[in-house]
Enzyme design. Structure first.
Site, short mmCIF file in Angstrom:
data_model
loop_
_atom_site.label_atom_id
_atom_site.label_comp_id
_atom_site.label_asym_id
_atom_site.label_seq_id
_atom_site.Cartn_x
_atom_site.Cartn_y
_atom_site.Cartn_z
N ASP A 76 39.95 46.85 32.21
CA ASP A 76 40.44 47.49 33.45
C ASP A 76 41.70 48.30 33.15
O ASP A 76 42.73 47.73 32.78
CB ASP A 76 40.73 46.41 34.50
CG ASP A 76 41.01 46.99 35.88
OD1 ASP A 76 41.42 48.17 35.96
OD2 ASP A 76 40.82 46.27 36.88
N HIS A 95 37.37 48.87 35.92
CA HIS A 95 37.80 48.56 37.29
C HIS A 95 36.61 48.37 38.24
O HIS A 95 36.74 47.74 39.28
CB HIS A 95 38.73 49.67 37.79
CG HIS A 95 39.58 49.24 38.95
ND1 HIS A 95 40.51 48.22 38.87
CD2 HIS A 95 39.63 49.69 40.23
CE1 HIS A 95 41.10 48.06 40.06
NE2 HIS A 95 40.57 48.93 40.90
N SER A 133 39.85 45.29 44.67
CA SER A 133 40.95 46.18 44.31
C SER A 133 42.04 46.17 45.39
O SER A 133 42.66 45.14 45.61
CB SER A 133 40.38 47.58 44.03
OG SER A 133 41.34 48.42 43.49
#
Ligand code: MLT
Length: 222
Positions: free
Chosen positions: A160, A191, A110
């Protein structure tokens, strides 16, 4: 296993020596710490040295690697400054810990994957490979770097809500246009990381990137 939480050089980080020449540069997500990705690093490569810095920016008390103005909207000046600081940290750590400079593989999740992508664009000499979980295009570079010696694996989530699959595809196109060898896998995931993609990334790292093994393009061993 020995771990040394140390302050030098520059960033708070964990350093865990390994038995092979490869170093995994572990870059956590928003709200993470230098401890977060240690188990992931060990799973991806039990023999690698692990170098895991903590992001220096705080957002409501949560460490990140660079500032953002809103979800997915980055403070580009800060992103570029922090990217250079992180690259300098890697160079300093390489000297300090006597690491093989041509065997550094970023593993980012991320926010950590986004600064790894930014480092590929701004400081292409630092990383030989990158595993990017849930990454997006960090910024549009004025000039493309030369990434023909770099291989990248991207894990994207079909569901996501933060980084849509189209954004991951844009990153693939950008890195490929810079000459990188890019593999992308779309997972039935949101995610969060899934065990199956960790296994897929582990196989990619293990089969294509064994330490000391030369690939079909010379000098690409990591
Ligand atoms: C970022 O800010 O880097 C991305 O939006 C991912 C996140 O940290 O949520």
């Amino acid at each position: 296993m020995l771990t040394f939480p140390v302050l030098a050089p520059d960033l708070i980080h964990e350093f865990i020596p390994g038995s092979s020449e490869r170093t995994l540069l572990l870059l956590h997500g928003t709200g993470g710490s230098e401890r977060d990705l240690i188990p992931l690093g060990r799973e991806l490569d039990p023999t690698a040295t692990l170098l895991s810095p903590r992001g220096q920016v705080l957002e409501n008390g949560m460490p990140r690697f660079f500032r953002r103005l809103a979800e997915g909207v980055f403070d580009l000046d800060d992103l570029k400054k922090r990217t250079h600081e992180l690259a300098d940290f890697v160079v300093g750590s390489t000297r300090h810990y006597k690491l093989a400079a041509n065997r550094i593989v970023a593993v980012g999740y991320s926010n950590g994957a986004n600064i790894a992508a930014s480092m590929l664009l701004l400081r292409p000499e630092i990383l030989r490979a990158a595993i990017l979980f849930r990454a997006m295009v960090p910024f549009a570079p004025d000039k493309l770097p030369h990434l023909s010696l770099v291989r990248v694996w991207i894990g994207a989530g079909n569901e996501d809500p933060i980084i849509p699959p189209s954004e991951a595809q844009r990153l693939v196109q950008l890195l490929r246009s810079a000459g990188a060898d890019v593999t992308i896998r779309f997972l039935n995931a949101a995610h969060g990381l899934t065990n199956s993609e960790i296994e897929i990334a582990r196989e990619w790292l293990g089969t294509k990137w064994r330490p000391g093994e030369s690939s079909n393009r010379n000098q690409k061993a990591t």
